[in-house]
Enzyme design. Structure first.
Site, PDB file in Angstrom:
ATOM      1  N   ASP A 101      13.904  31.281  43.007  1.00 48.66           N
ATOM      2  CA  ASP A 101      14.145  30.671  44.271  1.00 48.66           C
ATOM      3  C   ASP A 101      12.901  29.947  44.720  1.00 48.66           C
ATOM      4  O   ASP A 101      12.857  28.884  45.160  1.00 48.66           O
ATOM      5  CB  ASP A 101      14.329  31.939  45.152  1.00 48.66           C
ATOM      6  CG  ASP A 101      14.779  31.342  46.293  1.00 48.66           C
ATOM      7  OD1 ASP A 101      15.061  30.134  46.748  1.00 48.66           O
ATOM      8  OD2 ASP A 101      15.163  32.470  47.438  1.00 48.66           O
ATOM      9  N   TYR A 154      17.801  40.327  45.037  1.00 48.71           N
ATOM     10  CA  TYR A 154      18.716  39.788  46.215  1.00 48.71           C
ATOM     11  C   TYR A 154      19.902  40.693  46.217  1.00 48.71           C
ATOM     12  O   TYR A 154      20.875  40.567  47.340  1.00 48.71           O
ATOM     13  CB  TYR A 154      19.122  38.161  46.292  1.00 48.71           C
ATOM     14  CG  TYR A 154      17.840  37.418  46.506  1.00 48.71           C
ATOM     15  CD1 TYR A 154      16.549  37.906  47.036  1.00 48.71           C
ATOM     16  CD2 TYR A 154      17.756  36.094  46.181  1.00 48.71           C
ATOM     17  CE1 TYR A 154      15.377  37.106  47.166  1.00 48.71           C
ATOM     18  CE2 TYR A 154      16.524  35.411  45.981  1.00 48.71           C
ATOM     19  CZ  TYR A 154      15.608  36.013  46.841  1.00 48.71           C
ATOM     20  OH  TYR A 154      14.318  35.046  47.243  1.00 48.71           O
ATOM     21  N   LYS A 191       7.510  38.744  35.462  1.00 51.19           N
ATOM     22  CA  LYS A 191       6.257  39.376  35.635  1.00 51.19           C
ATOM     23  C   LYS A 191       6.242  40.789  34.509  1.00 51.19           C
ATOM     24  O   LYS A 191       6.226  41.798  35.172  1.00 51.19           O
ATOM     25  CB  LYS A 191       6.101  39.904  37.071  1.00 51.19           C
ATOM     26  CG  LYS A 191       5.744  38.653  37.861  1.00 51.19           C
ATOM     27  CD  LYS A 191       4.165  38.068  37.841  1.00 51.19           C
ATOM     28  CE  LYS A 191       3.331  38.994  38.658  1.00 51.19           C
ATOM     29  NZ  LYS A 191       1.860  38.788  38.307  1.00 51.19           N
ATOM     30  N   ASP A 219      11.937  25.649  44.250  1.00 44.84           N
ATOM     31  CA  ASP A 219      11.757  24.773  45.535  1.00 44.84           C
ATOM     32  C   ASP A 219      10.209  23.953  45.310  1.00 44.84           C
ATOM     33  O   ASP A 219      10.046  23.126  45.700  1.00 44.84           O
ATOM     34  CB  ASP A 219      11.334  25.514  46.809  1.00 44.84           C
ATOM     35  CG  ASP A 219      12.773  25.716  47.598  1.00 44.84           C
ATOM     36  OD1 ASP A 219      13.782  25.241  47.015  1.00 44.84           O
ATOM     37  OD2 ASP A 219      12.789  26.311  48.593  1.00 44.84           O
ATOM     38  N   ASP A 260       3.410  34.021  38.282  1.00 45.63           N
ATOM     39  CA  ASP A 260       2.448  33.542  39.068  1.00 45.63           C
ATOM     40  C   ASP A 260       1.400  32.193  38.472  1.00 45.63           C
ATOM     41  O   ASP A 260       1.093  31.426  39.054  1.00 45.63           O
ATOM     42  CB  ASP A 260       1.598  34.460  39.604  1.00 45.63           C
ATOM     43  CG  ASP A 260       0.792  35.470  38.426  1.00 45.63           C
ATOM     44  OD1 ASP A 260       1.621  35.358  37.419  1.00 45.63           O
ATOM     45  OD2 ASP A 260       0.211  36.296  38.642  1.00 45.63           O
TER      46      ASP A 260
END
Ligand code: NAD
Length: 362
Positions: free
Chosen positions: A250, A142, A193, A254, A226
């Site tokens: 992020d 970001y 990852k 959530d 994942d």
């Protein structure tokens, strides 16, 4: 006796209504728990834009820097949709996080027994759930440079961002996760990852090194993000503390929040270097659709206050008591409209706040 400087930033929409209930709790602790507070209150977001023409003034920022902790309501609303981007309510919050270098975002996902049916997952999967996600908040894709959209010689357009982490950025957020795990169940799962990203490989190496250097008493595991997303739905109870980067955090935070099924119940904390002020806020927004009606659920804000007491004032005992009071009030069947269920008793924002106070001191 220490005086704790607390800055209250109610913000917009339901912000003032929910912060008012937290303020009553602070007054109650000042009276009964021997705490002394120096309470300041100021504007942030749309109300600051209306009052001062910017969503966060330099004065407010300096007050925030001088505080021990900041408790915020929420910012935003449709009336500011056409305001320039740098004057939007959300810009005030982003500036505050950036200026205070709040690099670790803590998002607990707790399922209270009385609300176990609010989750879309089966009760046996989420019952007793208590996870803490620590998300790196100021680095990663970001913020990484270069970024942009360019036009290629053949006329196609190409959008690009850069995922980037330094050793220090990884080590300091790992420190937060390990330290918090020590006060919980002693387990940290780090997610990245590393199989396909160099930044993920570095993340895994640095977390492993930090663990070996200073936190050998903590049970550390690693998981590809994942798989982590899948495991959060399959068997969330396996996790204690999850530490991950900005992008994966992020999404995963959530996902974890939704395991609990109730937006009005979820607190958060953003922490910087030890000794700097922490920012505490509910994860929900300003709920313009119910603002001013007195029916907002104040529990996410009250639980954010519990986090403030635990992490900024080192009063985990009082935080435990607030969390226990929430548990008690919910199990007695008291509900604001957002968490209403059959056979329960309806109340409003002030009614819920008063019930928590009664449960604390009865
Ligand atoms: P929202 O979280 O404000 O509301 C979503 C839904 O949940 C609404 O129906 C609302 O009534 C309900 N809700 C939220 N909190 C509640 C509470 N405490 N009690 C009862 N019901 C509650 O999200 P939104 O509608 O997408 O956003 C509204 C505004 O809030 C936007 O301007 C958005 O940018 C802003 N926002 C701010 C923050 C923040 O301040 N950190 C976070 C998210 C959204």
């Amino acid at each position: 006796m220490t005086t704790h400087k607390i800055l209250l930033l109610p913000g917009d929409g339901i912000g003032p209504e929910i912060i008012a209930e937290a303020r009553k709790l602070l007054a109650c602790f000042a009276e009964h728990a021997g705490l002394r507070f120096d309470l300041w209150e100021d504007h942030i977001g749309g109300c600051a834009y209306e009052a001062y023409g910017v969503p966060l003034t330099r004065d407010t920022l300096e007050t925030a820097r001088a505080a021990d902790a900041i408790l915020m309501g929420a910012v935003g609303g449709p009336q500011w949709a056409d305001v320039p981007y740098d004057k939007r309510p959300e810009a005030g919050l982003l500036t505050l996080r950036k200026e205070l270098d709040l690099f670790a975002n803590l998002r607990p996902a707790i399922v209270f027994d009385a609300l176990v049916d609010a989750s879309t997952l089966k009760p046996e999967i989420v019952k007793g759930l208590d996870i803490l996600i620590v998300r790196e908040l100021t680095g990663g894709v970001y913020f990484g440079e270069p970024r942009g959209i360019e036009t290629l010689p053949d006329g196609q357009r190409r959008g690009f961002n850069t995922q980037v982490y330094t050793t220090n950025e990884i080590r300091r957020v790992a420190d937060v996760a390990f330290t918090l795990a020590r006060k919980r169940n002693g387990r940290v799962c780090s997610m990245e990852k590393a199989n396909v990203m160099e930044s993920g490989k570095l993340w895994r190496e640095e977390v492993t090194k930090r663990h070996a250097e200073s936190y050998a008493d903590i049970d550390l595991s690693h998981m590809y993000a994942d798989n982590g997303a899948m495991q959060l739905c399959r068997n969330p109870g396996q996790f204690d503390v999850i530490v991950t980067d900005n992008l994966f955090g992020d999404i995963l935070s959530d996902e974890a929040a939704m395991l609990t099924g109730s937006l009005g119940m979820l607190p958060s904390a953003s922490l910087g270097a030890p000794g700097s002020p922490g920012l505490y806020e509910p994860i929900h927004g300003s709920a313009p659709d119910i603002a001013g009606k007195g029916i907002a659920n104040p529990l996410a804000t009250i639980l954010s206050l519990a986090m403030l007491l635990r992490y900024s004032l080192d009063r985990g005992d009082l935080a435990d008591r607030i969390e226990q009071a929430v548990q008690t009030v919910l199990s007695e069947g008291l509900r604001t409209p957002d968490i209403m269920a059959e056979g329960c008793t309806a109340t409003d924002t002030a009614g819920m706040g008063a019930a928590i106070l009664r449960a604390l001191y009865s």
